[in-house]
Design a protein around this motif. Sequence first.
Motif, PDB file in Angstrom:
ATOM      1  N   CYS A  30      16.241 -44.404   6.385  1.00  0.00           N
ATOM      2  CA  CYS A  30      15.682 -43.131   5.927  1.00  0.00           C
ATOM      3  C   CYS A  30      15.283 -42.310   7.148  1.00  0.00           C
ATOM      4  CB  CYS A  30      14.468 -43.389   5.038  1.00  0.00           C
ATOM      5  SG  CYS A  30      13.615 -41.880   4.538  1.00  0.00           S
ATOM      6  N   CYS A  33      11.057 -41.627   6.713  1.00  0.00           N
ATOM      7  CA  CYS A  33      10.053 -42.681   6.950  1.00  0.00           C
ATOM      8  C   CYS A  33      10.623 -43.877   7.713  1.00  0.00           C
ATOM      9  CB  CYS A  33       9.425 -43.118   5.628  1.00  0.00           C
ATOM     10  SG  CYS A  33      10.500 -44.133   4.590  1.00  0.00           S
ATOM     11  N   CYS A  44      15.602 -42.867  -0.824  1.00  0.00           N
ATOM     12  CA  CYS A  44      14.659 -43.829  -0.267  1.00  0.00           C
ATOM     13  C   CYS A  44      13.659 -44.258  -1.350  1.00  0.00           C
ATOM     14  CB  CYS A  44      13.917 -43.213   0.920  1.00  0.00           C
ATOM     15  SG  CYS A  44      12.671 -44.304   1.637  1.00  0.00           S
ATOM     16  N   THR A  46      10.920 -45.701  -0.770  1.00  0.00           N
ATOM     17  CA  THR A  46       9.559 -45.609  -0.230  1.00  0.00           C
ATOM     18  C   THR A  46       9.024 -44.183  -0.297  1.00  0.00           C
ATOM     19  OG1 THR A  46      10.013 -47.466   1.259  1.00  0.00           O
ATOM     20  CG2 THR A  46       8.141 -46.040   1.815  1.00  0.00           C
ATOM     21  N   CYS A  47       9.820 -43.208   0.190  1.00  0.00           N
ATOM     22  CA  CYS A  47       9.309 -41.820   0.262  1.00  0.00           C
ATOM     23  C   CYS A  47      10.139 -40.842  -0.558  1.00  0.00           C
ATOM     24  CB  CYS A  47       9.238 -41.365   1.707  1.00  0.00           C
ATOM     25  SG  CYS A  47      10.832 -40.963   2.457  1.00  0.00           S
TER      26      CYS A  47
HETATM   27 ZN   LIG Z   1      11.859 -42.871   3.293  1.00  0.00          ZN
END
Ligand SMILES: [Zn+2]
Length: 138
Positions: A30, A33, A44, A46-47
């Motif tokens: 990514c 992040c 992603c 996560t983000c």
């Molecule tokens: Zn990310």
Amino acid sequence: MPPVVPPIPDRTDQYFWDGVSAGQLLIQRCTSCHTLRLPPVPMCGTCHATTWDTVAASGQGTVYSWILSHHPSEPDATPRVVVLVQLAEGPRFVSNLIDVDTDEVRNDMAVQLCFREVDGVTLPQFQIVAPRPECVPQ
Ligand SMILES: [Zn+2]
């Protein structure tokens, strides 16, 4: 049908197969992040960013888990060890452990990436890292 079905890359995993053709195992990263992800996904987890680039795996890893594959109707000529490799970079990757005596396979053993052509398809595979000779005191 051939035993290995050739990949049909799309926008999400074309980079992966281009890397394999160039002798690299590429991991999606990514750009927001820097989370690494393998297998590739368009967003992603996560983000939620959709922008990414790639990093080349070092090829170093350890066996996280493994099975001895037994196909019910079309068994392999030699036993096939399917491994979940813990890559040095963090992600885990499903592959085959080749050129190994099945009695040798253990979790946490060091493995090294290699590429092998199977039924006309080049695939990322893993081999055991040869143990280094012990240091001999002088
Ligand atoms: Zn990310």
